[in-house]
Design a protein around this motif. Structure first.
Motif, short mmCIF file in Angstrom:
data_model
loop_
_atom_site.label_atom_id
_atom_site.label_comp_id
_atom_site.label_asym_id
_atom_site.label_seq_id
_atom_site.Cartn_x
_atom_site.Cartn_y
_atom_site.Cartn_z
N PHE A 1 21.17 -101.61 -29.74
CA PHE A 1 19.72 -101.51 -29.87
C PHE A 1 19.25 -100.33 -29.00
N ASP A 2 18.70 -99.31 -29.65
CA ASP A 2 18.25 -98.11 -28.95
C ASP A 2 16.85 -98.36 -28.38
N THR A 3 16.72 -98.33 -27.06
CA THR A 3 15.44 -98.60 -26.40
C THR A 3 14.71 -97.33 -25.96
N THR A 4 15.21 -96.17 -26.42
CA THR A 4 14.67 -94.90 -25.90
C THR A 4 13.18 -94.75 -26.11
N ASN A 5 12.69 -95.10 -27.30
CA ASN A 5 11.29 -94.84 -27.64
C ASN A 5 10.40 -96.08 -27.52
N LEU A 6 10.91 -97.12 -26.91
CA LEU A 6 10.10 -98.33 -26.78
C LEU A 6 9.04 -98.19 -25.69
N GLU A 7 7.93 -98.89 -25.90
CA GLU A 7 6.94 -98.98 -24.84
C GLU A 7 7.50 -99.87 -23.72
N THR A 8 7.09 -99.57 -22.50
CA THR A 8 7.55 -100.41 -21.39
C THR A 8 6.87 -101.77 -21.46
N GLY A 9 7.51 -102.75 -20.87
CA GLY A 9 6.92 -104.08 -20.84
C GLY A 9 7.94 -105.15 -21.19
N GLU A 10 7.42 -106.38 -21.43
CA GLU A 10 8.28 -107.53 -21.71
C GLU A 10 8.40 -107.73 -23.22
N TYR A 11 9.63 -108.01 -23.70
CA TYR A 11 9.90 -108.25 -25.12
C TYR A 11 10.54 -109.64 -25.26
N LEU A 12 10.23 -110.28 -26.40
CA LEU A 12 10.83 -111.58 -26.74
C LEU A 12 12.03 -111.32 -27.63
N VAL A 13 13.16 -111.94 -27.30
CA VAL A 13 14.39 -111.77 -28.08
C VAL A 13 14.77 -113.13 -28.67
N GLU A 14 14.85 -113.20 -30.03
CA GLU A 14 15.14 -114.46 -30.73
C GLU A 14 16.32 -114.26 -31.68
N SER A 15 17.11 -115.32 -31.84
CA SER A 15 18.22 -115.31 -32.79
C SER A 15 18.67 -116.74 -33.06
N PRO A 16 19.07 -117.06 -34.30
CA PRO A 16 19.61 -118.39 -34.60
C PRO A 16 20.85 -118.70 -33.78
N GLN A 17 21.50 -117.65 -33.30
CA GLN A 17 22.72 -117.86 -32.53
C GLN A 17 22.43 -118.21 -31.06
N PHE A 18 21.16 -118.02 -30.63
CA PHE A 18 20.81 -118.30 -29.23
C PHE A 18 20.36 -119.75 -29.08
N GLU A 19 20.83 -120.42 -28.06
CA GLU A 19 20.32 -121.76 -27.76
C GLU A 19 18.87 -121.69 -27.28
N HIS A 20 18.52 -120.61 -26.56
CA HIS A 20 17.17 -120.45 -26.05
C HIS A 20 16.72 -119.02 -26.29
N ASP A 21 15.41 -118.85 -26.43
CA ASP A 21 14.88 -117.50 -26.55
C ASP A 21 15.13 -116.75 -25.24
N ALA A 22 15.25 -115.45 -25.35
CA ALA A 22 15.49 -114.61 -24.17
C ALA A 22 14.34 -113.61 -24.02
N TRP B 1 13.02 -106.87 -20.46
CA TRP B 1 12.02 -106.02 -19.82
C TRP B 1 12.46 -104.55 -19.94
N ILE B 2 11.60 -103.75 -20.50
CA ILE B 2 11.84 -102.31 -20.63
C ILE B 2 11.01 -101.60 -19.57
N VAL B 3 11.66 -100.82 -18.72
CA VAL B 3 10.97 -100.08 -17.66
C VAL B 3 11.37 -98.61 -17.74
N ASP B 4 10.50 -97.74 -17.22
CA ASP B 4 10.84 -96.33 -17.11
C ASP B 4 11.87 -96.14 -16.00
N LEU B 5 12.81 -95.25 -16.25
CA LEU B 5 13.78 -94.92 -15.22
C LEU B 5 13.18 -93.85 -14.32
#
Length: 335
Positions: free
Chosen positions: A36-57, A60-64
């Motif tokens: 997953f390329d995060t280069t052009n994403l806005e900074t902040g918190e993202y929700l990560v979901e998948s049927p394979q995950f027991e819990h949502d994750a 956090w995207i931050v500027d380096l």
């Protein structure tokens, strides 16, 4: 760039979302990691979901950040200076390069850390000029550049009167410290090299300070503390001198002023002439009842000026006698 990994051999999908931004990632057959390329994403918190995950994750995207600053106000050749690096890049492996005005890299080194820190790095540059200091995180490509001007430090400047100094006089010096350091190491060496006086003197950087070197006392270990005098702000931090049997020799003396402790040096020479005696005059008080008070050299001069003492070719009983000697090399004795 990050990756989502599963331990199953089945195809899987991942959804990454923030507000109205949604990204759906699907694995390819036999693929266990979805990049997953995060280069052009806005900074902040993202929700990560998948049927394979027991819990949502959550992601956090931050500027380096990689900031570089120079800690020294002045940068001198061959003198280490401090680079301060402030970064939030974890497990960083940074490359520091020094580039001259011709875009030629004259130095490159790597610095590794295991966490986000602020660190100081000491470097030195041998030649004067304008340089670019470049620090890079090779993994992310993030870099910071700082331009600096490197100069040769000026030595202390000093003046001395080489016209009328003789052995026994107080040698006048005037020292203006180097911008490199407000400590000046002053060394005076006689023509034979047998006598050396070395003193460490601290003075304000913006001021010229008058210094007197008493050649009459030179060589006497009991008067070493009186060899130098300062007229102005400053302190004599240390002084050492060679013990010398008898007066110093006449001739050419070498005077060196160095910016302490190991800075640039200026050297000059000066001539100390032999002592001379031009005349000897006998003075007596004008009347036997007029007894002058002659406690100091100044009082004797005053008595001659006002006529209390007058030149005489003979001395009568009960008269006060003063011998007036016109000679060089006496200022050190009278100081």
């Amino acid at each position: 760039m990050i990756g989502f990994e599963t331990e199953t051999d089945k195809n899987f999908s991942v959804t990454v979302s923030q507000n109205e931004s949604n990204f759906t990632l699907d694995s390819e057959p036999g693929q266990e990691v979805i990049p997953f390329d995060t280069t052009n994403l806005e900074t902040g918190e993202y929700l990560v979901e998948s049927p394979q995950f027991e819990h949502d994750a959550h992601l956090w995207i931050v500027d380096l950040d990689l900031d570089l600053s120079v800690g020294n106000e002045s940068i001198w050749t061959d003198e280490p200076f401090i680079l301060s690096v402030d970064s939030n890049i974890p497990r960083q492996h940074l490359v520091i390069a020094i580039e001259n005005e011709n875009k030629t890299i004259i130095s490159k080194e790597s610095v590794s850390t295991d966490k986000s820190i602020t660190t100081d790095i000491s470097v030195d540059i041998p030649e004067p000029g304008q340089y670019s200091l470049i620090i890079t995180d090779p993994k992310s490509g993030v870099r910071s550049v700082e331009t600096v001007q490197v100069t040769n430090p000026e030595p202390p400047s000093f003046e001395l009167d080489d016209q009328s100094n003789s052995i026994g006089s107080v040698l006048p010096l005037a020292i203006h410290p180097s911008s490199f350091s407000n400590t000046t190491i002053l060394t005076i060496t006689d023509p034979t090299g047998e006598y050396t006086m070395t003193a460490s003197i601290t003075t304000p950087r913006a001021e010229t300070v008058a210094i007197g070197f008493n050649t009459y006392l030179a060589g006497d270990p009991d008067r070493e503390g009186d060899l130098l005098t300062l007229d102005g702000s400053g302190t004599i931090d240390s002084l050492t001198a060679t013990t010398h049997d008898g007066p110093l020799p006449a001739g050419e003396y070498t005077v060196t002023a160095r910016a302490g402790p190991t800075g640039p040096t200026d050297t000059k020479t000066m001539t100390l002439h032999p002592r001379t005696t031009d005349s000897l005059t006998v003075y007596t008080n004008t009347t036997a009842t007029d007894q002058p008070t002659l406690a100091t050299a100044a009082s004797i001069v005053d008595a001659i000026a006002n006529g209390t003492l007058s030149p005489a070719e003979s001395v009568a009983e009960n008269e006060t006698v003063v011998f007036g000697l016109t000679a060089s090399g006496l200022s050190g004795y009278l100081a």
